[in-house]
Enzyme design. Structure first.
Site, PDB file in Angstrom:
ATOM      1  N   LYS A   1       0.833  -1.207   0.000  1.00 30.24           N
ATOM      2  CA  LYS A   1       0.000   0.000   0.000  1.00 30.24           C
ATOM      3  C   LYS A   1       0.872   1.263   0.000  1.00 30.24           C
ATOM      4  O   LYS A   1       0.475   2.306  -0.507  1.00 30.24           O
ATOM      5  CB  LYS A   1      -0.889  -0.029   1.245  1.00 30.24           C
ATOM      6  CG  LYS A   1      -1.950   1.047   1.314  1.00 30.24           C
ATOM      7  CD  LYS A   1      -2.851   0.769   2.514  1.00 30.24           C
ATOM      8  CE  LYS A   1      -3.889   1.859   2.700  1.00 30.24           C
ATOM      9  NZ  LYS A   1      -4.719   1.575   3.890  1.00 30.24           N
TER      10      LYS A   1
ATOM     11  N   GLU B   1     -10.725   6.202   5.474  1.00 32.41           N
ATOM     12  CA  GLU B   1     -10.744   5.269   6.608  1.00 32.41           C
ATOM     13  C   GLU B   1     -11.372   5.896   7.862  1.00 32.41           C
ATOM     14  O   GLU B   1     -12.212   5.250   8.506  1.00 32.41           O
ATOM     15  CB  GLU B   1      -9.323   4.760   6.896  1.00 32.41           C
ATOM     16  CG  GLU B   1      -8.824   3.815   5.787  1.00 32.41           C
ATOM     17  CD  GLU B   1      -7.321   3.624   5.748  1.00 32.41           C
ATOM     18  OE1 GLU B   1      -6.616   4.125   6.653  1.00 32.41           O
ATOM     19  OE2 GLU B   1      -6.831   2.974   4.796  1.00 32.41           O
TER      20      GLU B   1
ATOM     21  N   ASP C   1      -5.971   6.629  14.804  1.00 33.09           N
ATOM     22  CA  ASP C   1      -5.747   5.293  14.232  1.00 33.09           C
ATOM     23  C   ASP C   1      -4.281   4.900  14.408  1.00 33.09           C
ATOM     24  O   ASP C   1      -3.406   5.394  13.696  1.00 33.09           O
ATOM     25  CB  ASP C   1      -6.146   5.312  12.742  1.00 33.09           C
ATOM     26  CG  ASP C   1      -5.988   3.941  12.070  1.00 33.09           C
ATOM     27  OD1 ASP C   1      -5.371   3.037  12.664  1.00 33.09           O
ATOM     28  OD2 ASP C   1      -6.478   3.794  10.933  1.00 33.09           O
TER      29      ASP C   1
END
Ligand code: ADP
Ligand code: MG
Length: 645
Positions: A75, A175, A200
């Site tokens: 990613k 996200e 996160d």
């Protein structure tokens, strides 16, 4: 059967997940679709070699044997050129070269070049197959999440990966927005305008985002979804995560090892890997325990001597992780400062924790201290993003219509009591925020643990309501039934998140849990539940009454039998015979009622209970006198309060 669902995918750097919501029926809750072996997380690891392609746990487990063919963290390369990816290259174990059109390519050991999109497509294909198998239909459409800071090229690369995997990416959403949707934020008709922080903290990256929820904006009028959110600011560090905490622990372990075995050579690669595994295991254990024993010999070659036990305490771990966590807090400060320029002076209304590293108590504490808000932790931090993607998918597919529309608590919230009845604590239609509490006690002598089944619904019996979770308050010191004082408080905040606090006041034992009660509830479901509660009202009341009578009747019987055993010999035969007769009648009725609640009339049960009460007056008196004589003050009749959990 519904038509094929749109799935939600969290395509993560370290791990990926797939979920679905409102499928097959509109009342089906958002859920993760597991792999055949039951695993929820699919490691974002792909191995490509002559033998073919291996994705997920197997590729990760065999990475050490196939260092060049194994591709992790791809990613980081999506939609980027070699130049942009420079900072990431030291973290990647495979070779990255410049491909056509200024894009980074993975170079396999045989020299072949593969694009990050192709590698991601293998992961997406595996997730798609997993979802199709779990649902029993061929899945072809997905909502996929991307970091809030992904630019157009990175988003386009994600779409291309989906296409290569045979998936139509119906929508890409950020996200943090997905995490907010998983909590149901933005799904009320008149959600309040609010500013939300999503923190996160994963394995290799830390992201903090500030979102603004604007009511009344929407994909559909009834279910706004991701459109209601705007990303005001993001900050973070793409090389800061749980892995760094593991490295810090390895440093500490190496120091311990040196002190215990001064002559040892520098650890080999294999030993470092073994130490890392020990470190991560210990870290995870310390999220639950105060200390953990580690046998360092497990990281040494065979025959290096006996066990080498060291103890790592949570305090030491917190000292090691402290500087890393402070960096995340500093980033929170930056994100909020950046957002503030666009926030018109409002404060932060909610903080959501996402990512495995937020399970660490010290992380929760520091976030709470920094924002001065109790962060939301009700949803598994690994799953929140995928679940939110699934919620968005169900809105786009039209499966979720009229999501949670009400600004009141749509269904009563309560606790299961002994016998299976429900004690409602917050009644339906109470406006949010709401709070209420009730006192309970125990049913059995020396009950060391109390089971708390939190339920939602209008029916009288817990089995007919929706269970929101079962928790245990343990460590209650031995006390006679009825003596413990359990205070159970329910608080529902403006977002509909339920906080339950259970406190046993004599021992100070306390349990705090957070629940998302309206997760996936639709207006249709609320209406159905209401209708059923009317239809069953009369029967339910009778059943609840019987259940309570069974519970209190059993308590009375237990008490009378104990006292009869102790003092019965001191009673004349006539009163004693009356008590025994009443005991026999009541226990026979209870037995029958337990088998089939409709077999006994509540009034008959009530009369039998009263008859026993009445008959046992002489026994009470005798017991009282004897107790006073013996100075026995440790025994107590339950206060006749409501049945306890
Ligand atoms: P990513 O977002 O990078 O894909 P995750 O959200 O899956 O990563 O988080 C993985 C990290 O969470 C790992 O560093 C792992 O050690 C850590 N982790 C998982 N469970 C716990 C736990 N109970 N306590 C502390 N850390 C944990
Ligand atoms: Mg993640």
């Amino acid at each position: 059967m519904a038509t094929d669902p749109i799935i939600g995918i969290d395509l993560g750097t370290t791990n990926s997940l797939v979920g679905v919501s409102a499928w097959p029926g509109p009342t089906d809750l958002p859920r993760i679709l597991p792999a055949a072996d039951g695993a929820h997380l699919v490691p974002s690891v792909v191995r490509i070699d002559d033998a073919g392609v291996v994705v997920g746990a197997l590729a990760k487990a065999q990475a050490a044997e196939h260092p060049r063919g194994t591709i992790a963290s791809v990613k980081r390369l999506m939609g980027r050129g070699l130049e942009d990816a420079q900072a990431d290259l030291p973290y990647l174990s495979y070779k990255v070269v410049q491909g056509p059109g200024q894009t980074a390519r993975v170079q396999l050991s045989d020299g072949r070049l593969v694009s990050p999109q192709e590698v991601s497509a293998h992961i997406l294909r595996a997730l798609r197959a997993q979802a199709s198998a779990a649902l029993g239909v061929q899945v072809g459409r997905a909502v996929i999440t991307v970091p809030a800071y992904f630019d157009d090229a990175q988003r386009q690369a994600t779409r291309d990966a989906a296409r290569l995997a045979g998936l139509e990416a119906v929508r890409l959403i950020a996200e943090p927005t997905a995490a907010a949707l998983a909590y149901g934020l933005g799904l009320r008709a008149s959600s309040p305008a609010q500013t939300i922080v999503v923190y996160d903290f994963g394995g290799g990256t830390f992201d903090v985002s500030v979102l603004r929820l604007t009511p009344g904006v929407g994909a559909t009028a009834t279910a706004p979804g991701a459109d209601a959110f705007e990303v005001l600011a993001t900050a973070g560090d793409t090389h800061l995560g749980g892995d760094d905490i593991d490295f810090a622990i390895v440093g500490w372990l190496a120091g311990q090892l040196q002190a215990l075995r001064p002559g040892l050579p520098v650890p080999s690669d294999g030993q470092r890997r073994a130490l890392l595994a020990l470190a991560e295991g210990a870290k995870i254990e310390l999220s639950k325990s105060e200390e953990v024993g580690i046998d360092l010999a497990r990281a040494l070659p065979e025959g290096s001597g006996g066990p080498l036990r060291v103890t790592l305490t949570r305090a030491v771990l917190e000292a090691l992780a402290g500087p890393l966590i402070e960096r995340t807090i500093a980033a929170c400060g930056r994100a909020v400062r950046d957002a503030r320029a666009r926030m018109e002076g409002e404060g932060i209304d909610a903080v959501i924790l996402v990512g495995g590293s937020t399970r660490m108590p010290v992380v929760r504490r520091r976030v709470r201290e920094h924002f001065k808000i109790e962060p939301y932790t009700a949803i598994d931090p690994d799953e929140a993003v995928a679940l939110g993607a699934a919620v968005q998918a169900s809105i786009l597919s039209g499966a979720t219509t009229g999501a949670m529309l009400l600004d009141v608590i749509p269904l009563s919230l309560g606790l299961e009591t002994a016998g299976g009845g429900v004690a409602k604590i917050i009644m339906r239609n109470a406006p949010v925020p709401a709070e209420a509490h009730e006192m309970f006690s125990t049913q059995v002598d020396n009950q060391g643990s109390i089971r708390l089944n939190i339920v939602q619904g209008e029916r009288e019996m817990a089995g007919d309501c929706r269970s929101l979770g079962v928790y245990h308050l343990g460590g209650i010191p031995a006390m006679p039934a009825g003596l413990p004082q359990l205070r159970v408080e329910f608080r529902v905040d403006a977002n509909g998140i339920l906080g339950v606090c259970a406190l046993e006041q004599r021992s100070g034992r306390r349990l705090d849990v957070q629940i998302v009660p309206n997760h996936g509830l639709t207006r249709q479901e609320v209406e159905r539940i209401e209708r059923e509660s009317f239809a069953f009202a009369r029967q339910d009341m009778a059943r609840h009454r019987i259940a309570d009578l069974i519970a209190t009747g059993a308590l009375d019987l237990g008490w009378v039998r104990t006292q009869l055993g102790r003092y019965g010999a001191g009673l004349a035969s006539e009163p004693r015979g009356r008590i025994e007769g009443a005991v026999a009648t009541l226990s026979e009725l209870l037995e029958r009622a337990r088998g089939d609640w409709e077999a006994v009339a509540a009034d008959e049960l009530m009369r039998a209970k009263e008859a026993l009460d009445h008959a046992s007056v002489p026994l009470h008196e005798l017991a009282m006198t004897r107790t006073l004589q013996q100075g026995e003050a440790n025994e107590q009749q339950p206060g006749g309060k409501r049945a306890s959990p």
